[in-house]
Scaffold this motif. Structure first.
Motif, PDB file in Angstrom:
ATOM      1  N   SER A  21       0.845  -1.062  -0.006  1.00  0.00           N
ATOM      2  CA  SER A  21       0.109   0.026   0.127  1.00  0.00           C
ATOM      3  C   SER A  21       0.980   1.365  -0.045  1.00  0.00           C
ATOM      4  O   SER A  21       0.499   2.281   0.616  1.00  0.00           O
ATOM      5  CB  SER A  21      -1.036   0.073   1.221  1.00  0.00           C
ATOM      6  OG  SER A  21       0.040  -0.097   2.496  1.00  0.00           O
ATOM      7  N   GLN A  94      -0.814   1.934  14.544  1.00  0.00           N
ATOM      8  CA  GLN A  94      -1.000   1.854  13.100  1.00  0.00           C
ATOM      9  C   GLN A  94      -0.032   2.396  12.156  1.00  0.00           C
ATOM     10  O   GLN A  94      -0.145   2.953  11.236  1.00  0.00           O
ATOM     11  CB  GLN A  94      -2.215   2.481  12.799  1.00  0.00           C
ATOM     12  CG  GLN A  94      -3.670   1.872  13.450  1.00  0.00           C
ATOM     13  CD  GLN A  94      -5.051   2.224  12.915  1.00  0.00           C
ATOM     14  OE1 GLN A  94      -5.113   3.141  12.100  1.00  0.00           O
ATOM     15  NE2 GLN A  94      -6.067   1.942  13.667  1.00  0.00           N
ATOM     16  N   ARG A  97       0.253   1.860   8.140  1.00  0.00           N
ATOM     17  CA  ARG A  97      -0.544   2.911   7.383  1.00  0.00           C
ATOM     18  C   ARG A  97      -0.058   4.577   7.294  1.00  0.00           C
ATOM     19  O   ARG A  97      -0.207   4.973   6.432  1.00  0.00           O
ATOM     20  CB  ARG A  97      -2.057   2.757   8.120  1.00  0.00           C
ATOM     21  CG  ARG A  97      -2.639   1.593   7.596  1.00  0.00           C
ATOM     22  CD  ARG A  97      -4.177   1.841   7.904  1.00  0.00           C
ATOM     23  NE  ARG A  97      -4.875   0.434   7.527  1.00  0.00           N
ATOM     24  CZ  ARG A  97      -5.767  -0.357   8.336  1.00  0.00           C
ATOM     25  NH1 ARG A  97      -6.128   0.301   9.128  1.00  0.00           N
ATOM     26  NH2 ARG A  97      -6.151  -1.358   8.003  1.00  0.00           N
ATOM     27  N   ARG A 101       1.498   6.913   4.186  1.00  0.00           N
ATOM     28  CA  ARG A 101       0.972   7.961   4.204  1.00  0.00           C
ATOM     29  C   ARG A 101       2.188   8.876   4.093  1.00  0.00           C
ATOM     30  O   ARG A 101       2.093   9.834   3.269  1.00  0.00           O
ATOM     31  CB  ARG A 101      -0.067   8.383   4.986  1.00  0.00           C
ATOM     32  CG  ARG A 101      -0.778   9.654   4.606  1.00  0.00           C
ATOM     33  CD  ARG A 101      -2.031   9.838   5.775  1.00  0.00           C
ATOM     34  NE  ARG A 101      -1.468   9.801   7.023  1.00  0.00           N
ATOM     35  CZ  ARG A 101      -0.961  10.749   8.037  1.00  0.00           C
ATOM     36  NH1 ARG A 101      -0.387  11.468   7.384  1.00  0.00           N
ATOM     37  NH2 ARG A 101      -0.578  10.264   9.438  1.00  0.00           N
TER      38      ARG A 101
END
Length: 158
Positions: A21, A94, A97, A101
């Motif tokens: 991701s 987290q 993630r 970002r």
């Protein structure tokens, strides 16, 4: 030389990974804190932290992130000084993630512990073992299509 961000060498062959991701055109440089005893770097760890900064001397870095643990901050400090950057403290809640970002379209460094490095690696579904040994320096780069290359390096003490 620290800021806070709240919740909200030898190379082995490169690996290509697609199930992740990370944003296209990003570089995530992942490094485990240097050798330590308790919370303090050992003399070997201090030397490895300096060698880490030397290993990234020619690489463009936009930001340096780390949890607010002293051994991590001490490991990142020589690099921050050399690059004229602050170390931004980031909660490990987290973290995969969050670091995905934060690295979007940039070249960023994460200096972490074996647990959060493993979490980042597994959550981003990156190939092979995570960089959890002292001296492991992994550079995860995405191209314009989002394809990933992993450059596995070692920071050795001179």
């Amino acid at each position: 030389m620290f800021t806070a961000l709240g919740a909200a060498a030898a190379c082995s062959p490169l690996s290509r990974v697609t199930g992740h991701s990370l944003a296209p055109n990003s570089r995530l440089i992942i490094y485990r804190h240097a050798d330590r005893v308790d919370e303090n770097l050992t003399p070997q760890g201090i030397a490895r932290a300096a060698a880490f900064a030397d290993a990234l001397e020619t690489m463009e870095i936009d930001a340096i992130y780390s949890p607010g643990i002293q051994r991590n901050l001490d490991t990142a400090e020589p690099l921050a000084r050399a690059k004229g950057l602050e170390i931004t403290r980031v909660s490990v809640d987290q973290i995969a993630r969050r670091i995905a970002r934060l690295s979007a379209g940039q070249s960023v460094v994460w200096v972490g512990n074996s647990g959060n490095l493993r979490d980042i690696w597994e959550t981003l579904d990156l190939e092979g073992p995570p960089p959890v040994e002292y001296g492991d320096l992994f550079i995860v780069t995405t191209d314009a299509t989002g394809a990933v290359q992993i450059d596995r390096r070692r920071v050795e003490i001179p």
